[in-house]
Every structure is written in structure tokens, then in C-alpha cells.
Write an enzyme that holds these catalytic residues in place. Structure first.
Site, PDB file in Angstrom:
ATOM      1  CB  CYS A 134      25.881  35.883  50.131  1.00 31.99           C
ATOM      2  SG  CYS A 134      25.415  37.587  49.704  1.00 31.99           S
ATOM      3  CB  CYS A 177      28.016  39.851  50.106  1.00 30.98           C
ATOM      4  SG  CYS A 177      27.821  38.466  49.353  1.00 30.98           S
ATOM      5  CE  LYS A 210      31.937  43.053  51.113  1.00 33.92           C
ATOM      6  NZ  LYS A 210      32.080  42.043  49.943  1.00 33.92           N
ATOM      7  CE1 TYR A 243      34.731  40.641  43.379  1.00 37.58           C
ATOM      8  CE2 TYR A 243      36.297  38.856  42.588  1.00 37.58           C
ATOM      9  CZ  TYR A 243      35.324  39.814  42.545  1.00 37.58           C
ATOM     10  OH  TYR A 243      34.343  39.721  41.270  1.00 37.58           O
ATOM     11  CD  GLU A 254      35.194  42.759  48.991  1.00 36.12           C
ATOM     12  OE1 GLU A 254      34.635  43.274  47.913  1.00 36.12           O
ATOM     13  OE2 GLU A 254      34.900  41.830  49.738  1.00 36.12           O
ATOM     14  CG  HIS A 265      27.622  69.548  36.097  1.00 39.51           C
ATOM     15  ND1 HIS A 265      28.962  69.180  36.141  1.00 39.51           N
ATOM     16  CD2 HIS A 265      27.750  71.092  36.604  1.00 39.51           C
ATOM     17  CE1 HIS A 265      30.024  70.207  36.655  1.00 39.51           C
ATOM     18  NE2 HIS A 265      29.038  71.287  36.756  1.00 39.51           N
ATOM     19  CD  GLU A 322      29.951  66.256  35.298  1.00 35.17           C
ATOM     20  OE1 GLU A 322      29.376  66.751  34.474  1.00 35.17           O
ATOM     21  OE2 GLU A 322      29.953  66.694  36.464  1.00 35.17           O
TER      22      GLU A 322
END
Ligand code: NDP
Length: 463
Positions: A45, A50, A53, A182, A186, A440, A445
Site C-alpha cells: 500500500c 494505494c 497510486k 480496481y 485506476e 447545499h 445532498e
């Protein structure tokens, strides 16, 4: 000094996310701990997964940011990109994180051994790099997974995996990324954003198998809008060297010229040559170590956490499993990790955030479900002019009103799903989503303002 007759109370093989967490927490409970790492402390990772990346994803997004700026009045001169600056800055950051991991282990009193470690018997580990044996009361295997390549493919030696993609000398003009999971989506986004003509090659019908179908279809469409060519239902039959690049022969009969071929066709548990057979540790079909809910193998004093067990192959899960192991074994507080609800993000472009059941899984599990779905253009793109869709979907068990799945594709959906993950983990109902006051103006939302159940067009027509 260990309180047993062994050199250590705990010996951890592999200093990645799971191993490091387990080592540090066990040491904090008073155990004498060593961890062996054959490559770099931090694991996949941090070192080649991760973290680098995500840095590349950021780099690749500037391309569109510069284009989008025009609609907001900015004139951005023609941008140029220097790969070596990105690569080397990324390397510096990874070195920094690697040092932090080393420092944290040292500060926790964990001994770091820079060596490959192989099991010799249930309490003995051979340190290959140092040519000596050490003994431990408990052993934890946290060796992660390794990138698969199709060894049977003619010309396979011309292809790289994500490991090498982080260190390329230069970027090619064209790339083909094989796989529809994945890593493939990516990296296709990264390469494309960095200005490389990108093709994604997937053997199945639709990318991201296992994800909600609306995410899969929407990502496919959006990738194509960004000029990524997505070829489905096809695989390589041969990769042939050709001039400075390669000719990729596909099973659909096409031959594509490319400067780089990258495999992203899954990762297998890293158990080869680890001595598991010598000790009699049970493994599964892919070589994964079979463990119980407390990460214990069939050998009483040997445990395993993270990708090497092939449960849910994600960093935060390995960390949880490592922590639960330490609590269970060294703090007399048995803890099992719940793998049932896992919020996760895919850093594709656009990004995906997902938690809970897909529509298909929910239909199989519950007698009746309600679907709420919204597809819209994010506010920013009203002025940028970019024709990118955001999609949000909530799946509800009709009987209990509980939200059992939430799927988002669009900017920042990884950030959103972390918060939604809390609600879904708590068992929130759709009525509670509706009670929540909207923030908002945001895209998020929409998650608390979807009032109308979604009805399939064919059912609407039948009304
Ligand atoms: P995935 O398991 O996600 O996807 C593998 C892909 O390769 C699938 O599309 C699969 O097809 C295809 N494939 C498998 N074997 C072959 C073959 N022989 N020929 C052609 N295609 C093949 O693996 P990745 O490599 O993308 O990622 C590995 C793991 O890393 C993931 O499981 C994930 O947990 C983790 N990861 C997580 C990330 C995140 O959290 N954002 C980012 C990157 C990785 P099919 O669908 O038909 O089986």
C-alpha cells in the site's frame, strides 16, 4: 527478553499494513516482537500501491482541471507535463513514509530484520538474508499478495505490472492495460490523464465485476468519453516486440501497436516458498492461508492477516485484522473482524465510492427492495461544459426500510462514502437519510433528497 524460552514472543513475517499494525500493538501489550521484511517497510500500500497510486491520480487530474478552468474565465497557457518530476517527487514522499514506518516500529520497541523469512517449523523461522534461525512463541504471516501475470502468454516478458509502472524511465505514447478490476481502471485513468493514448482490455462483458451494475456501466461510459478505448470480451493472444514498442495480438483478431503493456489481472496471496507445507499450514485454491475468525491457522501458534488470507484484500481490513490479532493474542481480548460491511473507493476517473450490497445481491438476499437512483451533471460542469455524469444509488430493504447498499460515481465519492459508511454500518433507515438536513449546494445532498423510488423503464411502460 521474552518470558518464554523462545527468542521472541511474536515473529511477524512481512512489514506491510497488517504486519506493522500487529507488531506495534502486540509490543504495546508487552510482547517481545520482531518483524522481517524482504523489500521495504510499509508494504504494497505505502511503497507500490494505494499511496503512490493516489499521488498519480492527482497528477493525472490536472489535465481536465486546466481544460475546465476556461469556463470560469481562466486562460491557462498550454500545459506541459514532466513525468520524471512526478515520479521523483513521488519517490521522495514514499521514502519519507517508509522512514516514518521504520521510526514507528523502532519507537514501539519492535526489532526490524531486513531479510526474507521462511518457516522451518511451527516455532522456527529461517532468515534467508542472514543465514540464521530464530524462534518465536507466536508467528504471524502478513506477506500480502503479488501481482499476477499470464505466464502462458507468448511474449509475456514484454509486459509489466503495477510494480514497474511506478518507476518507468519514460512514459510511452500508447498503453494497453489488461484486466477489468480496481488496478486496471485506476491506471487506465492515470495514463489517460497524463496524455497517453490508453486502451483497457478486459476478458468479460463489463468492467468491475462484483460492483453494482450501474457503477460498471457508468464508469465504462465515462471512460470512453475521456477517450479511453475499452475493449471487452477479449484477451491477448501474443505480445510481439516491434521496433521501439510492441504489437499486441488480441483474441478478437485485432493487432494493436503500443508502447507499453501492463497486466492488472489480479493478485495472488504471497505464499510461495514460505515453508507452509513444511509446517503443514492449510492453504486454499489460490495459495491463500486459511484462517478462522481470529486469524488463526490450523497450526495453533501461527496466525495470518491481510491479503495473504484473501478475505477482503484492502489495506484498512489488513490493519483491522492486525489490530484484532494483537488484542486477541496479547491482550486477552478476543476480537473478530466483521467483513460484512466494507466501504471502499475505486480511484478511477470519475471516482467510485461504494458500501453494502449491490442491487443484484440485495435482490437475492431480500424478498423486496426499493431503489433510489439519481444521475446528474455536477454543478461545476455547468460552467466547465464537461459532459460528465454523477450517479448515486441507494438500495433499501423494503421490509425494514434499512439502507443495505449505497453506490456513488462522481467527484469525491471516496470521501462521501466514508461518511455514508458510518450510517450504513449503524443500520440507518431510508427515513433517517431523509430526515438528515441537506448540505447545499453539494452533490452529496442528493443522498438525502432522493424521494422517488426508481422504477425500471420496462415496468414504467407496463403501467
Ligand atoms: P481484481 O481482482 O480487482 O481484478 C482482476 C481483473 O483481472 C478482473 O477484471 C479479472 O477478470 C481479470 N483477470 C483475472 N485473470 C485474468 C486472466 N488470466 N486474463 C485476463 N484477465 C484476467 O484485481 P486487481 O489486480 O485490479 O487488484 C488487486 C486487488 O488489489 C483487488 O482485489 C483490490 O482488493 C486491491 N486494490 C484495491 C484498491 C482500492 O481499494 N482502491 C486499488 C487497487 C487494488 P474477471 O472479472 O473476469 O475475473
Amino acid at each position: 527478553m521474552s518470558e518464554t524460552n523462545f527468542d521472541y514472543d511474536l515473529f511477524v513475517i512481512g512489514a506491510g499494513s497488517g504486519g506493522v499494525r500487529a507488531a506495534r500493538m502486540s509490543a504495546s501489550h508487552g510482547a517481545k516482537v520482531a518483524v522481517a521484511e524482504e523489500y521495504r517497510v510499509g508494504g504494497t500500500c505505502v511503497i507500490r500501491g494505494c499511496v503512490p497510486k493516489k499521488l498519480f491520480v492527482y497528477a493525472s487530474q490536472f489535465h481536465e482541471e486546466f481544460e475546465d478552468a476556461a469556463g470560469f474565465g481562466w486562460t491557462v497557457p498550454k500545459a506541459t507535463f514532466d513525468w520524471t518530476v512526478l515520479r521523483d517527487n513521488k519517490d521522495k514522499e514514499i521514502d519519507r513514509l517508509n522512514q516514518i514506518y521504520i521510526r514507528n516500529l523502532n519507537n514501539s520497541g519492535v526489532e526490524i530484520i531486513d531479510s526474507r523469512a521462511v518457516l522451518k517449523d511451527a516455532h522456527t523461522v529461517h532468515l534467508v538474508g542472514e543465514g540464521r534461525d530464530v524462534t518465536a512463541d507466536k508467528i504471524l504471516i502478513a506477506t500480502g499478495a503479488t501481482a499476477n501475470v499470464d505466464e502462458s502468454l507468448k511474449g509475456r516478458e514484454h509486459a509489466i505490472t503495477s510494480n514497474e509502472a511506478f518507476h518507468l524511465d519514460e512514459l510511452p505514447k500508447k498503453v494497453i492495460v489488461a484486466g477489468g478490476g480496481y488496478i486496471s481502471v485506476e491506471f487506465a485513468g492515470i495514463f489517460n490523464g497524463l496524455g497517453i493514448e490508453t486502451t483497457l482490455l478486459y476478458r468479460g462483458e463489463e468492467i468491475l465485476r462484483g460492483f453494482d451494475d450501474d457503477l460498471r456501466v457508468t464508469l465504462h461510459e465515462e471512460m470512453e468519453k475521456k477517450s479511453i478505448r475499452v475493449i471487452t470480451g477479449s484477451v491477448f493472444t501474443e505480445i510481439e516486440k516491434s521496433g521501439d514498442g510492441y504489437k499486441a495480438h488480441l483474441s478478437n483478431g485485432e493487432v494493436l501497436d503500443t508502447g507499453l503493456v501492463m497486466f492488472a489481472i489480479g493478485r495472488d496471496p504471497n505464499t510461495k516458498g514460505l515453508g507452509l507445507e513444511t509446517v503443514g499450514i492449510k492453504t486454499g485454491r489460490k495459495g491463500e492461508i486459511i484462517v478462522d475468525q481470529y486469524s488463526q491457522t490450523n497450526i495453533e501458534n501461527i496466525y495470518a492477516v491481510g491479503d495473504v488470507t484473501d478475505r477482503a484484500n484492502l489495506t484498512p481490513i489488513a490493519i483491522r485484522e492486525g489490530a484484532a490479532f494483537a488484542e486477541t493474542v496479547f491482550n486477552n481480548n478476543p476480537q473478530a473482524v466483521d467483513h460484512s460491511i466494507i466501504p471502499t473507493a475505486v480511484f478511477s476517473q470519475p471516482e467510485i465510492g461504494t458500501v453494502g450490497l449491490t442491487e443484484e445481491q440485495a435482490r437475492a438476499e431480500y424478498s423486496e427492495i426499493d431503489i433510489y437512483k439519481s444521475k446528474f451533471r455536477a454543478m461545476k460542469h455547468t460552467l466547465s461544459g464537461r459532459n460528465e455524469q454523477t450517479m448515486m444509488k441507494i438500495i433499501v430493504d423494503t421490509a425494514t426500510d434499512k439502507v443495505v447498499g449505497c453506490h456513488i460515481i462522481g467527484p469525491h465519492s471516496g470521501e462521501m462514502i466514508q461518511a455514508i459508511g458510518i450510517a450504513v454500518t449503524m443500520g440507518a433507515t431510508k427515513a433517517q437519510f431523509d430526515m438528515t438536513v441537506a448540505v447545499h449546494p453539494t452533490a452529496a445532498e442528493e443522498l438525502v433528497t432522493m424521494k422517488e423510488k426508481w422504477v425500471a423503464p420496462e415496468l414504467k411502460a407496463a403501467d
